[in-house]
Design an enzyme around this catalytic site. Structure first.
Site, PDB file in Angstrom:
ATOM      1  N   GLY A 149     -35.698  19.797  -2.136  1.00  0.00           N
ATOM      2  CA  GLY A 149     -34.675  20.659  -2.710  1.00  0.00           C
ATOM      3  C   GLY A 149     -33.728  21.111  -1.389  1.00  0.00           C
ATOM      4  CB  CYS A 150     -30.090  21.922  -1.052  1.00  0.00           C
ATOM      5  SG  CYS A 150     -30.099  23.004  -2.492  1.00  0.00           S
ATOM      6  CE1 TYR A 151     -29.592  28.178  -0.145  1.00  0.00           C
ATOM      7  CE2 TYR A 151     -30.019  28.230  -2.484  1.00  0.00           C
ATOM      8  CZ  TYR A 151     -29.081  28.748  -1.348  1.00  0.00           C
ATOM      9  OH  TYR A 151     -27.947  29.102  -1.788  1.00  0.00           O
ATOM     10  CB  THR A 152     -36.970  23.551  -0.229  1.00  0.00           C
ATOM     11  OG1 THR A 152     -36.449  22.130  -0.603  1.00  0.00           O
ATOM     12  CG2 THR A 152     -37.248  24.307  -1.361  1.00  0.00           C
ATOM     13  CB  THR A 153     -33.834  20.366   3.195  1.00  0.00           C
ATOM     14  OG1 THR A 153     -34.542  19.356   2.065  1.00  0.00           O
ATOM     15  CG2 THR A 153     -33.957  19.328   4.414  1.00  0.00           C
TER      16      THR A 153
END
Length: 260
Positions: A149-153
């Site tokens: 995911g974006c936030y997760t990266t």
């Protein structure tokens, strides 16, 4: 040439994927999949592709697509890839899933946070979490890759080295994240209208954002134990981009030299 097909090519993630693949000298996109724009020219959906992409949008027939390409990208809502993937498909192609269907190893956690019954949990054990900074070698041989995911990266890469080296208390992590509006997808939502977003900033998904368990799981691998953290995302008035600031307590006795 590597022949690539995309299911969900007309969303924001799909559009960016098309842009990246068109610049890849070893890739040819042969399937622009889109449920909403079947038989419509891709360049009519995204006018910046005028005279660049001549293809028309096709459907999401995974079996037919698997016979035509070497790799399938699924830039689709949660649950769709899991409902389409099969052993027969994976025997023919690699799949890179941009949704969350195969990111979380614990099926019960996925079903709790996403409110969905997982359609193909039998493939979760072999799916590789596609964060190349951590899993580069495993990615190379995988036939099913769960794109992070974006936030997760941003959040994982911010804290991962400190957690892995045991320099911080992994249970004290606070993540303050801010994202542009394209992260919410291309569908029409009142909360994402110009007048709602412009000159405004707000926290959302407080204690309930779906990327929380994904961050916790991956940092938990680095820590060697299950962890809980505080993650608060904010919507800011810009098209794209994410800024993450993470905070944590140092472990007892850790020095500046240790951190450097």
């Amino acid at each position: 040439m590597i022949k690539a097909g995309i299911i969900g090519s007309t969303g924001y993630a799909g559009q960016e994927l098309v842009r990246l693949l068109l610049g890849h000298k070893d890739v040819e996109i042969v399937w622009y999949g889109s449920r909403s724009y079947i038989d419509k020219k891709y360049a009519d959906v995204f006018r910046n592709m005028f005279q660049i992409v001549e293809n028309v949008c096709m459907d999401d027939n995974m079996d037919e697509l698997a016979a035509a390409v070497d790799v399938i990208f699924t830039a689709t809502p949660q649950g769709l890839c899991a409902s389409l993937v099969s052993e027969a498909v994976l025997e023919k192609v690699k799949i890179i899933d941009l949704s969350a269907d195969f990111r979380i190893k614990d099926v019960s956690v996925y079903e709790k946070w996403y409110g969905l019954k997982h359609a193909s949990p039998e493939f979760i054990p072999e799916a590789v979490y596609g964060l190349c900074e951590i899993n580069r070698e495993s990615i190379k041989g995988a036939r099913l890759i769960a794109n992070p995911g974006c936030y997760t990266t941003c959040s994982i890469l911010t804290a991962y080295p400190l957690v892995k080296e045991g320099l911080i208390d992994a249970h004290s992590i606070i993540i303050d994240a801010k994202s542009g509006t394209s992260g919410a997808g291309r569908g029409a939502k009142v909360d994402n209208l110009f007048c709602e977003v412009n000159e405004n900033m707000k926290a959302y998904g407080v204690t309930s954002h779906r990327h929380t368990p994904e961050i916790e799981e991956q940092l938990g691998y680095a820590a060697g134990e299950a962890i809980l953290l505080n993650f608060t995302p904010h919507l800011v008035p810009m098209n794209r981009g994410i800024l993450v600031t993470a905070y944590a307590n140092l472990k007892e006795g850790v020095t500046e030299a240790d951190i450097r």
